[in-house]
Design an enzyme around this catalytic site. Structure first.
Site, PDB file in Angstrom:
ATOM      1  N   GLY A  48       2.122   1.620   0.877  1.00 23.86           N
ATOM      2  CA  GLY A  48       0.911   2.059   0.187  1.00 23.86           C
ATOM      3  C   GLY A  48       0.238   0.802  -0.303  1.00 23.86           C
ATOM      4  N   GLU A  49      -0.100   0.771  -1.567  1.00 18.88           N
ATOM      5  CA  GLU A  49      -0.685  -0.428  -2.157  1.00 18.88           C
ATOM      6  C   GLU A  49       0.190  -0.802  -3.355  1.00 18.88           C
ATOM      7  OE1 GLU A  49      -3.185  -1.882  -0.505  1.00 18.88           O
ATOM      8  OE2 GLU A  49      -2.793  -3.534  -1.883  1.00 18.88           O
ATOM      9  N   SER A  50       0.827  -1.972  -3.267  1.00 16.66           N
ATOM     10  CA  SER A  50       1.832  -2.312  -4.286  1.00 16.66           C
ATOM     11  C   SER A  50       1.230  -2.393  -5.687  1.00 16.66           C
ATOM     12  CB  SER A  50       2.549  -3.608  -3.930  1.00 16.66           C
ATOM     13  OG  SER A  50       1.637  -4.658  -3.730  1.00 16.66           O
ATOM     14  N   CYS A  80       7.375  -2.050   3.154  1.00 17.92           N
ATOM     15  CA  CYS A  80       6.052  -2.678   2.996  1.00 17.92           C
ATOM     16  C   CYS A  80       5.684  -2.859   1.516  1.00 17.92           C
ATOM     17  CB  CYS A  80       5.021  -1.884   3.781  1.00 17.92           C
ATOM     18  SG  CYS A  80       3.559  -2.864   4.153  1.00 17.92           S
ATOM     19  N   ARG A 109       2.141 -11.232   0.077  1.00 11.19           N
ATOM     20  CA  ARG A 109       1.382 -10.018   0.447  1.00 11.19           C
ATOM     21  C   ARG A 109       0.410 -10.336   1.575  1.00 11.19           C
ATOM     22  NH1 ARG A 109      -1.987  -7.794  -4.047  1.00 11.19           N
ATOM     23  NH2 ARG A 109      -2.123  -5.922  -2.776  1.00 11.19           N
ATOM     24  N   ILE A 137       1.602  -2.830   8.959  1.00 15.66           N
ATOM     25  CA  ILE A 137       0.258  -2.473   8.464  1.00 15.66           C
ATOM     26  C   ILE A 137      -0.021  -3.303   7.210  1.00 15.66           C
ATOM     27  CG2 ILE A 137      -1.253  -0.598   7.690  1.00 15.66           C
ATOM     28  CD1 ILE A 137       0.848   1.344   9.065  1.00 15.66           C
ATOM     29  N   ARG A 138      -0.892  -4.298   7.335  1.00 15.46           N
ATOM     30  CA  ARG A 138      -1.174  -5.227   6.217  1.00 15.46           C
ATOM     31  C   ARG A 138       0.122  -5.624   5.501  1.00 15.46           C
ATOM     32  NH1 ARG A 138      -4.721  -1.407   6.095  1.00 15.46           N
ATOM     33  NH2 ARG A 138      -3.887  -0.355   4.262  1.00 15.46           N
ATOM     34  N   HIS A 177       6.978  -0.193   8.894  1.00 12.31           N
ATOM     35  CA  HIS A 177       6.970   1.237   8.539  1.00 12.31           C
ATOM     36  C   HIS A 177       7.743   2.072   9.553  1.00 12.31           C
ATOM     37  CE1 HIS A 177       3.770   1.256   5.407  1.00 12.31           C
ATOM     38  NE2 HIS A 177       3.409   0.144   6.012  1.00 12.31           N
ATOM     39  N   GLU A 179       8.923   4.905   9.196  1.00 10.75           N
ATOM     40  CA  GLU A 179       8.636   6.346   9.019  1.00 10.75           C
ATOM     41  C   GLU A 179       7.468   6.832   9.874  1.00 10.75           C
ATOM     42  OE1 GLU A 179       7.829   3.992   6.998  1.00 10.75           O
ATOM     43  OE2 GLU A 179       5.808   4.333   6.238  1.00 10.75           O
TER      44      GLU A 179
HETATM   45  N1  LIG Z   1       1.298  -0.855   4.364  1.00 11.90           N
HETATM   46  C1  LIG Z   1       1.515  -1.345   3.176  1.00 11.90           C
HETATM   47  O1  LIG Z   1       2.359  -0.884   2.409  1.00 11.90           O
HETATM   48  C2  LIG Z   1       0.610  -2.460   2.786  1.00 11.90           C
HETATM   49  C3  LIG Z   1       1.033  -3.201   1.562  1.00 11.90           C
HETATM   50  C4  LIG Z   1      -0.178  -3.770   0.862  1.00 11.90           C
HETATM   51  N2  LIG Z   1      -0.801  -4.776   1.655  1.00 11.90           N
HETATM   52  C5  LIG Z   1       0.216  -4.308  -0.509  1.00 11.90           C
HETATM   53  O2  LIG Z   1       0.030  -5.435  -0.797  1.00 11.90           O
HETATM   54  O3  LIG Z   1       0.732  -3.584  -1.290  1.00 11.90           O
END
Ligand SMILES: NC(=O)CC[C@H](N)C(=O)O
Length: 217
Positions: A48-50, A80, A109, A137-138, A177, A179
């Protein structure tokens, strides 16, 4: 009995982890409240987004109970953003971002850069016979690995190897990921880790039939 594994459900791809854990032989439930956290044998922190997950952990009053359970040795798997949250040190993090510091690693990150922020690769993975089709993913990568941290997979960029899957005791983390694929082998490794650790949930809850507690959501 199948271990009861929670998926932190404040943000991110919770349903996919619940599905993968179930296929891997666990009983999987979302965790949003401290009582739910107290009942599980292990926890997945999804992607997600940390920065957002960190903030929501505090808003949901989960940050301190989670730190306490991690200190007791509850098994945890971070994917992630989950890996970022578990890291002792985060580079390119938000200034107010707080870490759970359960893994002695330094992560960066969004390390793979904006242009190639998402990619897929067949990744050799320690403990798995065949490579794992890994979706990034990012994603972060690991820049420093402390003593006692085992590197399970890594990716080379510009002549340097960067760890993308690590384990330290009961803490497992991947930059990618699993999942979002049909391959549940990484989740199966985590389910085995939880099984090996035994049930270490809140004793009151464990004695009172964990399989009937907090299962209604
Ligand atoms: N797919 C992800 O969980 C991306 C992590 C996101 N870039 C972060 O810094 O949290």
């Amino acid at each position: 009995m199948a271990p009861l594994i929670g998926v932190l459900a404040v943000q991110g791809d919770v349903a996919e982890h619940i599905r993968a854990l179930t296929l891997a032989g666990a009983e999987a439930v979302p965790v949003r409240r401290p009582e739910e956290l107290a009942a599980v044998d292990g926890l997945v922190i999804p992607g997600g987004e940390s920065t957002t997950i960190d903030r929501l952990l505090r808003i949901f009053d989960l940050a301190e109970p989670l730190r306490a359970r991690l200190a007791e040795g509850m098994p945890v798997y971070g994917s992630c953003a989950g890996m970022i949250l578990l890291s002792a040190e985060v580079l390119d993090g938000h200034p107010e971002q707080q870490s759970l510091a359960a893994l002695d690693i330094t992560t960066r990150r969004n390390a793979f850069g904006r242009q190639v922020d998402s990619f897929e690769v067949d990744l050799p993975f320690v403990g798995l016979d065949e490579p794992f089709h890994a979706v990034f993913i990012r994603a972060p990568w690991v820049e420093r690995v402390g003593d006692g941290v085992e590197v399970l997979a890594s990716i080379e960029r510009d002549g340097e190897e960067h760890a993308v899957a690590v384990r330290q005791g009961n803490v497992l983390a991947t930059s990618f990921h699993p999942e979002v694929t049909d391959d549940v082998r990484v989740h199966a490794l985590f389910v085995e880790l939880v099984r090996a650790a035994g049930s270490i949930g809140d004793p009151a809850v464990v004695e009172g039939h964990p399989s009937t507690t907090n299962r209604d959501n």
